[in-house]
Design an enzyme around this catalytic site. Structure first.
Site, PDB file in Angstrom:
ATOM      1  CB  SER A 171      38.323  72.270  80.126  1.00  7.63           C
ATOM      2  OG  SER A 171      37.803  73.425  79.509  1.00  7.63           O
ATOM      3  CG  ASP A 172      40.651  70.476  84.721  1.00  5.16           C
ATOM      4  OD1 ASP A 172      41.444  70.063  83.873  1.00  5.16           O
ATOM      5  OD2 ASP A 172      40.908  71.417  85.496  1.00  5.16           O
ATOM      6  CG  MET A 173      34.577  69.044  86.507  1.00  5.87           C
ATOM      7  SD  MET A 173      35.055  67.798  87.734  1.00  5.87           S
ATOM      8  CE  MET A 173      33.532  66.857  87.877  1.00  5.87           C
ATOM      9  N   GLY A 176      37.349  64.329  82.433  1.00  7.86           N
ATOM     10  CA  GLY A 176      37.126  63.171  83.291  1.00  7.86           C
ATOM     11  C   GLY A 176      36.024  62.270  82.768  1.00  7.86           C
TER      12      GLY A 176
END
Length: 425
Positions: A171-173, A176
């Site tokens: 989810s973080d990537m 980004g």
């Protein structure tokens, strides 16, 4: 750094992974990204794995902050706020990923900064979005993976409990990537209209998009798991059935394993090879290359018949036995000659020196002022008219404070006064 975004200045108020990854991608595409850190720094400098260059230069931080400059500012003090507001005057983009209540407290909310610079593009990432019952809550990738069903769908269990997809914080990537794409689109819009704008994004939003296929629901044609969710899940919860039993029932409601045999890794006599056939012509080529008779390619095949489902399950066992008869290199030659997509199993650490990756600029070297030579993934794209060249490593803690302030018009004496007052560091 050179690239299509050369000349674009980004002020980044981010920490940990999602926001920093977005800023890194913008830097890869040529933007001048200034990471504005609090006096204690981005927590990822000291809490992520691998202290490669001292207590404030972790491997995890270096991995997601390439291409930026760093300045330490105390936004709780009037002098610190004044410095940031001056930097905003000449900035194009703001990126931040704090809790929704934090920006206004620090004087870096959209209303404040857009009043200083109406052309500013302000990209904010929260955990769950600005609306709804969870809007004020903090959140991280592992929580969002659980809340969106990514863990239960993945099938990676330890002691009966689902675990996160941990090769990368998905989810973080994804957030980004969303930052980079959204900001680029907003820059194009501003080029045409002269107008800046606010962009809102979230970990929740991106975790859902990463599960596009599973989340897509055709109301008249539900999948087995979608039907189970509507018909069985509420009754099981109402009856007080425990999670482990409900999870087992969910796992059994899988889709027909019709062609799973053609999309998975197999052990060979000396290693492992992975196969990827997503069309019947490719599957037929693989069956022919391995000398296997697949009844599903015969006229009149009924994909839902019990015989077909049983055959699909047994076919995997058949292929496992066949693949054990030759080496990986032998199978690579046979399958490539037959036009079957395949590749050998590797460890990610091997890819730093992989011939194919190096030939296409997918691995680059930069220098960190403390940790030294650094190797990592190259830019996302190769562009003919605006080529990208990654020349700057991740910044050391407050490495560019003087440089950035002097570029903003502060004299050497004024910089020292700001430092003496601990407005900047």
């Amino acid at each position: 750094m050179p690239g299509p975004l050369e000349g674009v200045r980004v002020l980044e108020f981010t920490e940990i992974i999602a926001g920093p990854v977005g800023g890194m991608f913008l830097a890869d595409f040529g933007a001048d990204v200034i990471k504005i850190e609090p006096p204690w720094g981005d927590p990822w400098r000291s809490t992520s794995p691998g202290q490669a260059g001292g207590p404030n230069e972790s491997r995890g931080f270096i991995a997601v902050n390439r291409g930026k400059r760093s300045i330490r500012v105390d936004l709780t003090k009037p002098g610190g706020k004044s410095v940031v507001h001056k930097l905003v005057e000449s900035a194009d983009v703001i990126v931040l990923n704090h809790r929704p209540d934090v920006p206004a407290k620090l004087g870096i909310d959209y209303e404040t900064l857009s009043a200083i610079n109406p052309r500013i593009i302000y990209c904010e990432v929260t955990a769950y979005g600005r609306m709804g019952p969870n809007r004020e809550l903090p959140g991280y990738d592992v929580i969002v993976q659980a809340m969106t069903g990514m863990m239960t769908s993945e099938g990676h269990d330890v002691d009966g409990l689902p675990r996160s997809v941990n090769v990368s914080p998905v989810s973080d990537m994804a957030a980004g990537y969303a930052i980079m794409m959204s900001v680029s689109a907003a820059l194009y819009y501003r080029e045409r209209t002269g107008k800046g704008q606010k962009i809102e994004n979230s970990l929740l939003q991106n975790s859902l998009r990463m599960q596009q296929s599973s989340l897509t629901q055709l109301d008249d044609y539900p999948t087995p798991r979608q039907a189970w969710r509507a018909e069985d899940l509420p009754a099981l919860k109402e009856a007080g059935v425990g999670f482990s039993d409900i999870y087992s029932a969910y796992r059994e409601k899988r889709n027909n394993p019709e062609f799973a045999a053609y999309y998975q890794p197999y052990e060979t006599s000396d290693w492992v090879i992975s196969i990827g056939c997503l069309s019947n012509p490719l599957r037929q080529k693989m069956a022919n290359a391995l000398g296997v008779d697949d009844i599903r390619f015969e006229p009149g095949y009924d994909r839902e018949s019990p015989e077909s489902i049983k055959f699909a399950e047994n076919l995997i066992l058949t292929y496992r036995k066949v693949f054990l008869g030759k080496t990986t290199d032998e199978w690579m030659t046979i399958l490539n000659d037959a036009g079957v997509p395949c590749g050998p199993m590797r460890f990610i650490e091997e890819m730093v020196y992989d011939e194919q990756a190096l030939a296409n600029g997918m691995i680059v070297e930069t220098t960190h002022s403390i940790a030294g030579n650094t190797r990592g993934p190259g830019p996302l794209s190769n562009m003919s008219e605006s080529p990208m060249e990654i020349t700057r490593g991740a910044p050391a803690f407050g490495e560019h404070t003087n440089e950035i302030l002097q570029e903003a018009g502060y004299s050497a004496a004024e910089v020292e006064a700001l430092k003496g007052n601990e407005d900047v560091f």
